[in-house]
Design a protein around this motif. Structure first.
Motif, PDB file in Angstrom:
ATOM      1  N   PRO A  65      29.919  -2.205 149.253  1.00 47.40           N
ATOM      2  CA  PRO A  65      29.407  -3.455 148.680  1.00 47.40           C
ATOM      3  C   PRO A  65      29.789  -3.594 147.210  1.00 47.40           C
ATOM      4  O   PRO A  65      29.913  -2.599 146.498  1.00 47.40           O
ATOM      5  N   PRO A  66      29.959  -4.819 146.737  1.00 49.54           N
ATOM      6  CA  PRO A  66      30.342  -5.029 145.342  1.00 49.54           C
ATOM      7  C   PRO A  66      29.279  -4.544 144.359  1.00 49.54           C
ATOM      8  O   PRO A  66      29.566  -4.299 143.198  1.00 49.54           O
ATOM      9  N   THR A  67      28.042  -4.368 144.839  1.00 52.05           N
ATOM     10  CA  THR A  67      26.962  -3.905 143.968  1.00 52.05           C
ATOM     11  C   THR A  67      26.848  -2.385 143.937  1.00 52.05           C
ATOM     12  O   THR A  67      25.949  -1.848 143.293  1.00 52.05           O
TER      13      THR A  67
END
Length: 80
Positions: A65-67
């Motif tokens: 995930p980008p987070t």
């Protein structure tokens, strides 16, 4: 409380390689992370090809995930 300890498994016993400040008789849960990558024991070339294709598809279905936290080079390499 979570604490990471390094140990070597020898003759049925975990021998700690790092200091441990746990009280006597405390119950712990071990998570074994092997430093070695063991390849699957697939000898048939077509079966291996299908396995690798399935593996890549699963990886693509579960991207990072980008987070997700960004790790630095120093964080990725152990320092002793």
């Amino acid at each position: 409380m979570q604490q990471t300890l390094k140990a070597i498994y020898r003759n049925g016993t975990f021998i700690l390689q790092t200091a441990c400040n746990l009280p006597e008789d405390v119950e712990v849960e071990l998570v074994v992370q092997s430093p070695q990558v063991i390849p699957p024991k697939i000898t048939d070339i077509n079966e291996r090809r299908n396995f690798l294709k399935s593996l890549v598809e699963r990886m693509q279905q579960n991207p990072i995930p980008p987070t997700a936290p960004q790790f630095t080079r120093d964080m990725l390499h152990e320092r002793r």
